[in-house]
Design a protein around this motif. Sequence first.
Motif, PDB file in Angstrom:
ATOM      1  N   VAL A  92       0.836  -1.207   0.000  1.00  0.00           N
ATOM      2  CA  VAL A  92       0.000   0.000   0.000  1.00  0.00           C
ATOM      3  C   VAL A  92       0.869   1.255   0.000  1.00  0.00           C
ATOM      4  N   ALA A  93       1.955   1.222   0.784  1.00  0.00           N
ATOM      5  CA  ALA A  93       2.853   2.382   0.813  1.00  0.00           C
ATOM      6  C   ALA A  93       3.473   2.630  -0.557  1.00  0.00           C
ATOM      7  N   ARG A  94       3.892   1.563  -1.231  1.00  0.00           N
ATOM      8  CA  ARG A  94       4.451   1.746  -2.573  1.00  0.00           C
ATOM      9  C   ARG A  94       3.406   2.296  -3.538  1.00  0.00           C
ATOM     10  N   PHE A  95       2.160   1.817  -3.411  1.00  0.00           N
ATOM     11  CA  PHE A  95       1.103   2.301  -4.298  1.00  0.00           C
ATOM     12  C   PHE A  95       0.803   3.783  -4.047  1.00  0.00           C
ATOM     13  N   MET A  96       0.736   4.181  -2.763  1.00  0.00           N
ATOM     14  CA  MET A  96       0.407   5.574  -2.459  1.00  0.00           C
ATOM     15  C   MET A  96       1.532   6.522  -2.849  1.00  0.00           C
ATOM     16  N   ARG A  97       2.758   6.021  -2.871  1.00  0.00           N
ATOM     17  CA  ARG A  97       3.874   6.861  -3.302  1.00  0.00           C
ATOM     18  C   ARG A  97       4.082   6.832  -4.803  1.00  0.00           C
ATOM     19  N   GLY A  98       3.400   5.933  -5.481  1.00  0.00           N
ATOM     20  CA  GLY A  98       3.596   5.762  -6.915  1.00  0.00           C
ATOM     21  C   GLY A  98       2.899   6.841  -7.728  1.00  0.00           C
ATOM     22  N   HIS A  99       3.153   6.763  -9.033  1.00  0.00           N
ATOM     23  CA  HIS A  99       2.601   7.769  -9.952  1.00  0.00           C
ATOM     24  C   HIS A  99       1.101   7.585 -10.155  1.00  0.00           C
ATOM     25  N   VAL A 100       0.625   6.346 -10.044  1.00  0.00           N
ATOM     26  CA  VAL A 100      -0.802   6.100 -10.315  1.00  0.00           C
ATOM     27  C   VAL A 100      -1.661   6.781  -9.257  1.00  0.00           C
ATOM     28  N   ALA A 101      -1.352   6.554  -7.981  1.00  0.00           N
ATOM     29  CA  ALA A 101      -2.145   7.168  -6.917  1.00  0.00           C
ATOM     30  C   ALA A 101      -2.016   8.683  -6.945  1.00  0.00           C
ATOM     31  N   THR A 102      -0.803   9.174  -7.199  1.00  0.00           N
ATOM     32  CA  THR A 102      -0.606  10.628  -7.278  1.00  0.00           C
ATOM     33  C   THR A 102      -1.420  11.231  -8.421  1.00  0.00           C
ATOM     34  N   GLY A 103      -1.446  10.549  -9.551  1.00  0.00           N
ATOM     35  CA  GLY A 103      -2.239  11.044 -10.688  1.00  0.00           C
ATOM     36  C   GLY A 103      -3.726  11.032 -10.397  1.00  0.00           C
ATOM     37  N   ILE A 104      -4.196   9.950  -9.732  1.00  0.00           N
ATOM     38  CA  ILE A 104      -5.625   9.869  -9.414  1.00  0.00           C
ATOM     39  C   ILE A 104      -6.035  10.983  -8.456  1.00  0.00           C
ATOM     40  N   ILE A 105      -5.242  11.227  -7.414  1.00  0.00           N
ATOM     41  CA  ILE A 105      -5.572  12.262  -6.430  1.00  0.00           C
ATOM     42  C   ILE A 105      -5.498  13.648  -7.077  1.00  0.00           C
ATOM     43  N   THR A 106      -4.505  13.867  -7.926  1.00  0.00           N
ATOM     44  CA  THR A 106      -4.402  15.169  -8.605  1.00  0.00           C
ATOM     45  C   THR A 106      -5.603  15.411  -9.511  1.00  0.00           C
ATOM     46  N   ALA A 107      -6.002  14.389 -10.277  1.00  0.00           N
ATOM     47  CA  ALA A 107      -7.179  14.527 -11.135  1.00  0.00           C
ATOM     48  C   ALA A 107      -8.445  14.767 -10.314  1.00  0.00           C
TER      49      ALA A 107
END
Length: 251
Positions: free
Chosen positions: A148-163
């Motif tokens: 989960v930590a790797r996912f939240m630090r990854g580009h996918v989660a960052t992109g989803i939250i930014t969008a």
Amino acid sequence: PGLVYVVAPSALVVCEFAIMAVAAPNAKLRLVLAEQQQLLQQQVQRQMQQLLDQHHTAIIATLEKDFCPMLQNPDSANAPQQSVLPHADADLTETTPQKATAAAAPARATEARDLATPNRKSKRKSNRISVLMEEEADTQSSSMKAAVARFMRGHVATGIITAAILGNTLVMYVQLQWLGSIADASLGMGENIGSWGSAEEVFKAFDYGFAILFLLEFLLNVYAFGWGYFKEMFNIVDSAVVLSTSLETFV
């Protein structure tokens, strides 16, 4: 004593040679010293020969004292051994059953203990299984947290939250336009708001969706990073905004 007799004359000879080398004596002195050297050598040889003879005599006397009686009477030397053998056989025959019973006693005690407590092994096995299951659960939870930590630090989660943040901002802007039109209509300054249709239900759906998304992001961060997530001020402010928005939306 023999070493003293050997070392002392040798030391004298060495000293004499040193004196000869340093003082450079004349021919007569050399002859005298040579004669004395020969006499000393002869004395040393005689003393060494005497010592060797004494040692040989002592060794021969010891051998004659210890081994000659045994060679003269071999039957008397073997008699004690022959008398000991029957006693040893008797002791072996007497102690063999005792040793067998003594060796079998611990095995019998172990069997009796196992029969008296048949559930100990099962309890131990169940305890071991429970410990292994707990360790496996801890390992799975730690691996899940790491994933989960790797996912939240990854580009996918960052992109989803930014969008989601950009979409929420856009929806809030449109919602403010809708609320402004309602205010104008209530004051008789604007047009009819019927053109907005079912805008209220759409805006509520967007509010619920964004609130659920941001709350899920907050919970995942807390699960993955624990209390370390609140070490940064930005995360504290973001958490306060998310919690207040969720309370306003759902309560």
